[in-house]
Design a protein around this motif. Structure first.
Motif, PDB file in Angstrom:
ATOM      1  N   ASN A  30       0.837  -1.199   0.000  1.00  0.00           N
ATOM      2  CA  ASN A  30       0.000   0.000   0.000  1.00  0.00           C
ATOM      3  C   ASN A  30       0.872   1.249   0.000  1.00  0.00           C
ATOM      4  O   ASN A  30       2.061   1.205   0.330  1.00  0.00           O
ATOM      5  CB  ASN A  30      -0.996  -0.011   1.166  1.00  0.00           C
ATOM      6  CG  ASN A  30      -0.322   0.065   2.516  1.00  0.00           C
ATOM      7  OD1 ASN A  30       0.443   0.979   2.788  1.00  0.00           O
ATOM      8  ND2 ASN A  30      -0.616  -0.886   3.390  1.00  0.00           N
ATOM      9  N   GLN A  31       0.279   2.361  -0.364  1.00  0.00           N
ATOM     10  CA  GLN A  31       1.028   3.594  -0.582  1.00  0.00           C
ATOM     11  C   GLN A  31       1.733   4.084   0.684  1.00  0.00           C
ATOM     12  O   GLN A  31       2.873   4.550   0.633  1.00  0.00           O
ATOM     13  CB  GLN A  31       0.089   4.676  -1.104  1.00  0.00           C
ATOM     14  CG  GLN A  31       0.803   5.961  -1.515  1.00  0.00           C
ATOM     15  CD  GLN A  31      -0.156   6.985  -2.085  1.00  0.00           C
ATOM     16  OE1 GLN A  31      -1.348   6.951  -1.823  1.00  0.00           O
ATOM     17  NE2 GLN A  31       0.369   7.909  -2.888  1.00  0.00           N
ATOM     18  N   TYR A  39       4.886   2.076   1.345  1.00  0.00           N
ATOM     19  CA  TYR A  39       5.910   2.410   0.354  1.00  0.00           C
ATOM     20  C   TYR A  39       6.560   3.752   0.651  1.00  0.00           C
ATOM     21  O   TYR A  39       7.788   3.893   0.584  1.00  0.00           O
ATOM     22  CB  TYR A  39       5.280   2.425  -1.041  1.00  0.00           C
ATOM     23  CG  TYR A  39       6.210   2.919  -2.131  1.00  0.00           C
ATOM     24  CD1 TYR A  39       7.191   2.084  -2.662  1.00  0.00           C
ATOM     25  CD2 TYR A  39       6.098   4.223  -2.633  1.00  0.00           C
ATOM     26  CE1 TYR A  39       8.036   2.536  -3.678  1.00  0.00           C
ATOM     27  CE2 TYR A  39       6.933   4.675  -3.636  1.00  0.00           C
ATOM     28  CZ  TYR A  39       7.911   3.829  -4.155  1.00  0.00           C
ATOM     29  OH  TYR A  39       8.757   4.277  -5.129  1.00  0.00           O
ATOM     30  N   GLN A  40       5.758   4.734   0.984  1.00  0.00           N
ATOM     31  CA  GLN A  40       6.299   6.063   1.265  1.00  0.00           C
ATOM     32  C   GLN A  40       7.155   6.064   2.523  1.00  0.00           C
ATOM     33  O   GLN A  40       8.129   6.814   2.634  1.00  0.00           O
ATOM     34  CB  GLN A  40       5.152   7.080   1.390  1.00  0.00           C
ATOM     35  CG  GLN A  40       4.468   7.373   0.067  1.00  0.00           C
ATOM     36  CD  GLN A  40       3.285   8.316   0.214  1.00  0.00           C
ATOM     37  OE1 GLN A  40       2.778   8.536   1.311  1.00  0.00           O
ATOM     38  NE2 GLN A  40       2.825   8.865  -0.897  1.00  0.00           N
ATOM     39  N   ASN A  94       5.248   2.656  -7.188  1.00  0.00           N
ATOM     40  CA  ASN A  94       4.331   2.000  -6.263  1.00  0.00           C
ATOM     41  C   ASN A  94       2.941   1.926  -6.890  1.00  0.00           C
ATOM     42  O   ASN A  94       2.320   2.943  -7.183  1.00  0.00           O
ATOM     43  CB  ASN A  94       4.297   2.776  -4.940  1.00  0.00           C
ATOM     44  CG  ASN A  94       3.229   2.260  -3.986  1.00  0.00           C
ATOM     45  OD1 ASN A  94       2.465   3.034  -3.425  1.00  0.00           O
ATOM     46  ND2 ASN A  94       3.182   0.961  -3.793  1.00  0.00           N
TER      47      ASN A  94
END
Length: 378
Positions: free
Chosen positions: A27-28, A31-32, A45
């Motif tokens: 999920n974002q 990833y961030q 992503n």
């Protein structure tokens, strides 16, 4: 046909600065917060749930001439997506064995230093930014800031024909679980840390050992009052050549003094450490820290994270600031960043007042370290 890459395969590519394109399907937010990075690593992503119905919509975002690695948290989702991409016609497709959990746990051994008296290895935990060390001399080995992956040090000592006789922790770690206690139990080695850290199990207090000697190694314990996260932090000065600086001094910055809630008070102690103890050391001393933030910037040409003290001093404005108040104000201001995830629970485990299953330990450690004030890159 897809292939599988191990965390070691990826680490080798990152270290060798080989081109790698990563499709991260977590999920974002995850990833961030934390991802695989490197000088020649490019990543995008696209969450797994956006790819369940097909990958045709992302093919134009993936360069055909680069090795493609699909990454997820544990492995299953990335393997599924990699298979879909291969069926869509992509040829160089791989998935990461064990996912980001395996990346978090991989340790890469690098020879740091060798002379007629000793050999020194660094263990880069590339998915976490944590560093640990082994010093070998005369059939004995000293391990500094060991991770919980004790087999790595046992195997390395066996390969060197050495017995692990001494284990030291520079402080009570806030971002990862120490393997010091377990490794000492497995080897019978003496285990040292500062009594002021408040650990409730048996160990040798560094307050009573200003020197640790074995074979041709002379390790001086430099007490560094509260420079980082905890009430008792030390650095280790070996044979007047190598400074194992723990969380006090990094290639790109200084340790953050705020996690104990006494940022201003502890920043004053950090100032005294920098301008009294460290200032007295020669420029050619090699600094070997407990963490790094950016591998591209902090790994040197020899392949390990470290630098001569003179180089670090010249690049770090905080080490050239003569005014104590300005130093403290700047450190306090820049300490107000995100804390290490789960740091209170990790400290409690390292202190011995809480226990955690292997699965829980793995969960607690997922993510980057946030242990330094990296001023020189801002």
């Amino acid at each position: 046909m897809i292939t599988m890459m191990t965390a070691k395969d990826v680490a080798t590519m990152v270290k060798n600065k080989e081109e790698l394109f990563i499709l991260d399907v977590r999920n974002q937010t995850d990833y961030q917060d934390w991802r695989i990075e490197g000088e020649q690593v490019e990543s995008i992503n696209i969450p797994y749930f956006d790819l369940i119905d097909g990958v045709d919509g992302v093919l134009d975002q993936i360069p055909a001439h680069k090795k493609l690695l699909v990454v997820c948290a544990k492995e299953g989702s990335s393997k599924f997506v990699a298979e879909q991409l291969a069926e869509a016609g992509l040829e160089q497709v791989a998935y990461l064995q064990g996912g980001m959990k395996s990346w978090s746990e991989h340790l890469e051994q690098v020879l740091v230093y060798a002379d007629e008296r000793m050999k020194v290895y660094q263990y880069l935990r590339m998915g976490k930014g944590c560093l640990s060390y082994m010093v070998v001399s005369g059939g004995e080995a000293l391990v500094i800031d060991p991770s919980r992956f004790t087999d790595v040090y046992l195997d390395a000592a066996k390969h060197e024909g050495a017995k692990i006789s001494h284990i030291v922790d520079s402080h009570l770690h806030a971002d990862h679980i120490s393997g010091g206690k377990q490794l000492a139990q497995m080897t019978g080695a003496d285990y040292y840390m500062m009594k002021s850290e408040g650990a409730v199990f048996s160990f040798k207090p560094l307050e009573e050992y200003d020197r640790i000697r074995f074979a041709q190694v002379d390790l001086r314990v430099l007490a560094v009052k509260t420079p980082g996260h905890t009430p008792g932090s030390v650095s280790f000065f070996v044979n007047d050549k190598l400074l194992f600086s723990g969380d006090t001094l990094f290639v790109g910055g200084l340790g953050r003094p705020d996690l104990g809630g006494k940022a201003a008070e502890w920043a004053q102690d950090l100032y005294d450490t920098v301008y009294e103890k460290i200032a007295a050391m020669a420029d050619d001393v090699i600094v070997l820290p407990g963490h790094y933030a950016e591998l591209d910037r902090e790994v040197n040409e020899a392949g390990y994270v470290g630098a001569q003290l003179g180089v670090i001093r010249a690049a770090n404005e905080l080490m050239n600031q003569q005014d104590k108040k300005s130093f403290v104000d700047q450190v306090v201001a820049q300490s107000k960043t995100e804390t290490p995830p789960n740091f209170e629970e990790i400290i409690a485990i390292n202190r011995g007042v809480e226990e955690a299953t292997a699965e829980r330990q793995q969960e607690l450690e997922i993510g980057p370290n946030r242990c330094a004030l990296h001023h020189t890159h801002e």
